[in-house]
Design a protein around this motif. Sequence first.
Motif, PDB file in Angstrom:
ATOM      1  N   GLU A   1       0.671  -1.141   0.135  1.00  0.00           N
ATOM      2  CA  GLU A   1       0.135   0.047  -0.164  1.00  0.00           C
ATOM      3  C   GLU A   1       0.821   1.393  -0.085  1.00  0.00           C
ATOM      4  OE1 GLU A   1      -3.278   0.243   2.760  1.00  0.00           O
ATOM      5  OE2 GLU A   1      -3.802  -1.944   2.393  1.00  0.00           O
ATOM      6  N   CYS A   2       2.192   1.212   0.578  1.00  0.00           N
ATOM      7  CA  CYS A   2       3.057   2.317   0.930  1.00  0.00           C
ATOM      8  C   CYS A   2       4.037   2.260  -0.387  1.00  0.00           C
ATOM      9  CB  CYS A   2       3.629   2.374   1.829  1.00  0.00           C
ATOM     10  SG  CYS A   2       4.499   0.886   2.090  1.00  0.00           S
ATOM     11  N   LEU A   3       3.672   1.623  -1.664  1.00  0.00           N
ATOM     12  CA  LEU A   3       4.616   1.540  -2.662  1.00  0.00           C
ATOM     13  C   LEU A   3       3.969   1.903  -4.204  1.00  0.00           C
ATOM     14  CD1 LEU A   3       7.365   0.661  -4.001  1.00  0.00           C
ATOM     15  CD2 LEU A   3       6.229  -1.888  -3.840  1.00  0.00           C
ATOM     16  N   VAL A   4       4.589   2.488  -4.877  1.00  0.00           N
ATOM     17  CA  VAL A   4       4.119   2.843  -6.188  1.00  0.00           C
ATOM     18  C   VAL A   4       5.291   2.392  -7.313  1.00  0.00           C
ATOM     19  CG1 VAL A   4       4.280   5.364  -6.417  1.00  0.00           C
ATOM     20  CG2 VAL A   4       2.850   4.109  -8.109  1.00  0.00           C
ATOM     21  N   GLU A   5       5.327   1.955  -8.255  1.00  0.00           N
ATOM     22  CA  GLU A   5       6.232   1.674  -9.322  1.00  0.00           C
ATOM     23  C   GLU A   5       5.908   2.328 -10.472  1.00  0.00           C
ATOM     24  OE1 GLU A   5       8.432  -2.029  -9.280  1.00  0.00           O
ATOM     25  OE2 GLU A   5       6.816  -2.571  -8.046  1.00  0.00           O
ATOM     26  N   GLY A   6       6.535   2.641 -11.457  1.00  0.00           N
ATOM     27  CA  GLY A   6       6.478   3.180 -12.898  1.00  0.00           C
ATOM     28  C   GLY A   6       7.536   3.097 -13.788  1.00  0.00           C
ATOM     29  N   VAL A   7       7.352   3.137 -15.106  1.00  0.00           N
ATOM     30  CA  VAL A   7       8.432   3.095 -16.047  1.00  0.00           C
ATOM     31  C   VAL A   7       8.224   4.516 -16.795  1.00  0.00           C
ATOM     32  CG1 VAL A   7       9.725   2.154 -17.770  1.00  0.00           C
ATOM     33  CG2 VAL A   7       8.663   0.697 -16.051  1.00  0.00           C
ATOM     34  N   VAL A   8       9.166   5.295 -17.004  1.00  0.00           N
ATOM     35  CA  VAL A   8       9.419   6.380 -18.065  1.00  0.00           C
ATOM     36  C   VAL A   8       9.077   5.888 -19.333  1.00  0.00           C
ATOM     37  CG1 VAL A   8      10.615   8.489 -18.703  1.00  0.00           C
ATOM     38  CG2 VAL A   8      10.406   7.792 -16.109  1.00  0.00           C
ATOM     39  N   ARG A   9       7.978   6.563 -19.963  1.00  0.00           N
ATOM     40  CA  ARG A   9       7.669   6.263 -21.428  1.00  0.00           C
ATOM     41  C   ARG A   9       7.952   7.750 -22.122  1.00  0.00           C
ATOM     42  NH1 ARG A   9       8.217   1.306 -21.022  1.00  0.00           N
ATOM     43  NH2 ARG A   9       6.681   0.193 -20.051  1.00  0.00           N
ATOM     44  N   GLY A  10       8.452   7.314 -23.214  1.00  0.00           N
ATOM     45  CA  GLY A  10       8.622   8.697 -24.225  1.00  0.00           C
ATOM     46  C   GLY A  10       9.243   9.870 -23.481  1.00  0.00           C
ATOM     47  N   GLY A  11       9.428  11.121 -24.073  1.00  0.00           N
ATOM     48  CA  GLY A  11      10.046  12.224 -23.511  1.00  0.00           C
ATOM     49  C   GLY A  11       9.161  13.062 -22.861  1.00  0.00           C
ATOM     50  N   GLY A  12       8.019  12.526 -22.446  1.00  0.00           N
ATOM     51  CA  GLY A  12       7.164  13.711 -21.519  1.00  0.00           C
ATOM     52  C   GLY A  12       7.804  14.675 -20.632  1.00  0.00           C
ATOM     53  N   ARG A  13       7.261  15.784 -20.612  1.00  0.00           N
ATOM     54  CA  ARG A  13       7.972  17.008 -19.890  1.00  0.00           C
ATOM     55  C   ARG A  13       6.734  17.154 -18.821  1.00  0.00           C
ATOM     56  NH1 ARG A  13      11.776  20.503 -22.937  1.00  0.00           N
ATOM     57  NH2 ARG A  13      12.080  21.206 -20.859  1.00  0.00           N
ATOM     58  N   VAL A  14       7.258  17.937 -17.836  1.00  0.00           N
ATOM     59  CA  VAL A  14       6.393  18.646 -16.731  1.00  0.00           C
ATOM     60  C   VAL A  14       5.723  19.922 -17.265  1.00  0.00           C
ATOM     61  CG1 VAL A  14       6.198  19.384 -14.471  1.00  0.00           C
ATOM     62  CG2 VAL A  14       7.407  17.294 -14.849  1.00  0.00           C
ATOM     63  N   VAL A  15       4.578  20.105 -17.111  1.00  0.00           N
ATOM     64  CA  VAL A  15       4.049  21.564 -17.149  1.00  0.00           C
ATOM     65  C   VAL A  15       3.385  21.881 -15.744  1.00  0.00           C
ATOM     66  CG1 VAL A  15       2.279  22.920 -18.128  1.00  0.00           C
ATOM     67  CG2 VAL A  15       3.492  21.276 -19.660  1.00  0.00           C
ATOM     68  N   GLY A  16       3.849  23.119 -15.535  1.00  0.00           N
ATOM     69  CA  GLY A  16       3.438  23.761 -14.117  1.00  0.00           C
ATOM     70  C   GLY A  16       1.895  24.464 -14.485  1.00  0.00           C
ATOM     71  N   MET A  17       0.839  23.927 -13.593  1.00  0.00           N
ATOM     72  CA  MET A  17      -0.412  24.688 -13.791  1.00  0.00           C
ATOM     73  C   MET A  17      -0.697  25.237 -12.505  1.00  0.00           C
ATOM     74  SD  MET A  17      -2.247  21.852 -15.852  1.00  0.00           S
ATOM     75  CE  MET A  17      -3.602  22.868 -16.281  1.00  0.00           C
ATOM     76  N   PHE A  18      -1.125  26.548 -12.661  1.00  0.00           N
ATOM     77  CA  PHE A  18      -1.367  27.511 -11.524  1.00  0.00           C
ATOM     78  C   PHE A  18      -3.077  27.903 -11.362  1.00  0.00           C
ATOM     79  CE2 PHE A  18       2.951  27.905 -12.342  1.00  0.00           C
ATOM     80  CZ  PHE A  18       3.740  28.043 -11.016  1.00  0.00           C
ATOM     81  N   PRO A  19      -3.581  27.698 -10.377  1.00  0.00           N
ATOM     82  CA  PRO A  19      -5.073  27.614 -10.410  1.00  0.00           C
ATOM     83  C   PRO A  19      -5.479  29.105 -10.143  1.00  0.00           C
ATOM     84  CG  PRO A  19      -4.613  26.790  -8.217  1.00  0.00           C
ATOM     85  CD  PRO A  19      -3.250  26.754  -9.084  1.00  0.00           C
TER      86      PRO A  19
END
Length: 182
Positions: A71-89
């Motif tokens: 329950e205290c673990l999450v795994e993942g694999v990076v796919r592609g060249g996705g980038r982060v976008v900052g969104m401000f409400p």
Amino acid sequence: VISARSGEALRGQAERLVSFVSSGSGVEVGEVGYSLAVTRARLDYRAVVWGEGREELLGGLGALARGESAECLVEGVVRGGGRVVGMFPGQGSQWVGMGRELYGVFPVFAEHLGACADALAPHVDWDLLAVLREEPGAPGLDRVDVVQPVLFAVMVSLARLWREYGVEPAGVVGHSQGEIAA
């Protein structure tokens, strides 16, 4: 936060980490977590373990090492060249107490929020930090002349904290008052 070049390497990293933290060397779990988050390479196979204390964290790492779920673990694999976008409400995303814990725990957040408070001081008749701490006599977030500058200060200070941890957005967008923060 753990990363590796393959799933097998990720499990091996978790196994070595369990061994290191359990070795009785007196290592602080928080210091290990901080170091893993800010000093290690960000490779494609990733896992995050979270918990309230040493035993829960070690349990999550052990599950990762064995290839099990927890329950205290999450795994993942990076796919592609996705980038982060900052969104401000915009206004409406605020809540009483926002930023208070971050201010007390993360020096970079506190420093930037303090700089925002200093910049606002000549233009307002209230203190940003007093508002966030809900000090007696400080105005509430129900006032538009208070909520908008406070929300701005929290958003840009949070963005500074993200950058401290290596999150560099490819771009930023904002809605309404969040456009100013962006």
